[in-house]
Motif scaffolding. Sequence first.
Motif, mmCIF file in Angstrom:
data_model
loop_
_atom_site.group_PDB
_atom_site.id
_atom_site.type_symbol
_atom_site.label_atom_id
_atom_site.label_comp_id
_atom_site.label_asym_id
_atom_site.label_seq_id
_atom_site.Cartn_x
_atom_site.Cartn_y
_atom_site.Cartn_z
ATOM 1 N N SER A 125 0.950 -1.152 -0.021
ATOM 2 C CA SER A 125 0.204 -0.097 -0.035
ATOM 3 C C SER A 125 0.811 0.971 0.132
ATOM 4 N N ASP A 209 -4.479 -2.266 6.312
ATOM 5 C CA ASP A 209 -3.587 -2.281 5.319
ATOM 6 C C ASP A 209 -3.680 -1.126 4.393
ATOM 7 N N THR A 210 -4.396 -0.150 4.935
ATOM 8 C CA THR A 210 -4.716 1.057 4.111
ATOM 9 C C THR A 210 -3.862 2.395 4.525
#
Lengths: 324, 324
Positions: A125, A209-210
């Motif tokens: 990411s 995960d962002t």
Amino acid sequence: MAVYTQLSAEVLADLVAEYDVGELVSAKGIAEGVSNSNWLVETTGSETNGKRFILTMYERRIDIAELPFFLGLLDHLAANGCPVPRTIHDRSGASSRMLHGKAVALIEFLPGVSVDHPTPAQARSVGRVLAEMHETAQDFPGTRANDLDPHASARVLADCGQDALAKIDAALPDVIPVAEKIADGWPQGLPQSVIHSDLFPDNVLMLGDTVSALIDFYFACNDAMAYDLAVTHAAWSFSGDGHGYRAEVGQALVEGYESVRALSPEEREALPLLAQGAALRFISSRAQDWIDTPADALVTKKDPMDFVRRLEFYRTNGTEVFAA
Amino acid sequence: MAVYTQLSAEVLADLVAEYDVGELVSAKGIAEGVSNSNWLVETTGSETNGKRFILTMYERRIDIAELPFFLGLLDHLAANGCPVPRTIHDRSGASSRMLHGKAVALIEFLPGVSVDHPTPAQARSVGRVLAEMHETAQDFPGTRANDLDPHASARVLADCGQDALAKIDAALPDVIPVAEKIADGWPQGLPQSVIHSDLFPDNVLMLGDTVSALIDFYFACNDAMAYDLAVTHAAWSFSGDGHGYRAEVGQALVEGYESVRALSPEEREALPLLAQGAALRFISSRAQDWIDTPADALVTKKDPMDFVRRLEFYRTNGTEVFAA
């Protein structure tokens, strides 16, 4: 990690009144930033500007004349969809103000936490967002030279002197000739943009995960985009002290980056040296800070050897690590 | 003013999962507290517990065995309408947990700012809320002795010794005999409750003239309610260094208190000596901290002389100041 300046609630309330953000509700000094003081500020809010902010007071290192570049960059990136906090402008339209002789800026608060042990998914990411940031910054009109390029870093190390470096670690003076070699061979003509150039995990906020925010752009400058990827690789892909390359994390970072912006053959070929230059940049600033910091000072000194180990790793394994 | 312990986002996320508060969204170490580390924590929230909290890690001074008293007191006061933050209990019902060998508690976040220069209207509000807190705490079942009463303070000063005190300030040793006199004449039999006993302006959050929260109850104990009013008077009614009594502020504080809970003639008569005892309590702890703190330590030492000046003020003017 400190709040260098005390600001009374009364002073903060007056400051907040200069912005269209409603009235002051809460302000907590936060233990972040080594060159500035920061407060997490809450207000009654306004429709356009929300109600939670980071108030930054610039204490050291940052040249006030460069603030329009840094703050303008945040606005440009935020306006074009990058996850970076925008600057709140005051009622007169200014992005920074003076308070007690120091510059302050009110910056959008964004959620997210900085991870200590990034997973490959998180590194992917970050790579993706870094590439998006590079592309978005292409048409930012401001410019700022990189004053921490390998020539400057080699000079800083040489100026520290063999003896002072040896006092930190017996192996540290060996970096001086390596630094000169890196500077001499430094690749020219790689595609440029405005780069972050300091994208350590603590400068990235994540929700799962962002990536929710890239923060702390106070080293941003015009330089090769692949160099920024190399800095980020050096900052993310090792266990804390520079031992132990985490191949899956490093690989995911580059893959994430290339999923948005493919590296040219020249950029990929340059990465092993760019990564050495990235390690050198942190070795030299840490060595200098180490020497400049009194033994009894309250800051935690960062060991330059963490990045000497990374430098050695890239010298030995760089070609393999960055092979397409 | 520090965060003594670093907690990674991963560790914080795991901790937050032990509570019914949703998932971790943000955590900022805040520069508050001298005996503990604090984080301003935001989560995705839950209906019962909201989404913003102060996470406190108890580092020093606080005996873990006493946490149930302190945290239970918060819950008792909050449940009965006092503006104090309640403790969030974990899924097993515990008000504190152990993390890395240290006790931690998740505490409700309340808005408000601490004023530096209280107005009479603000002092009146504080007096009112202090009296409400005293009345509400009457039926709190926990008990804790005041280990900083004037006998203890006199002993602390004597233990510091004439020479060490004189090194701080030539006038400081003169407090030793005064302290003994205060302790000897200390009033007995005044009506008691659980008292805050450390209600400085930075332990009160305000929104305008309204008290939004009393915080930091880690010196709370069973003692005379009028003594708590005297402590608050000594903490609120002077300019910062103890010069300059602010009569309007002191008067408003007592009036605010009495608008909720009238002082008995015995309490009112005792106030001049109670206020001297309050000043003594801070003189002795500051003197001890001063002596115990290395010259090069990172904490700002608080000058005991600020409260020597208050002590002198109360000795000279106490009767007049507290006359009905």
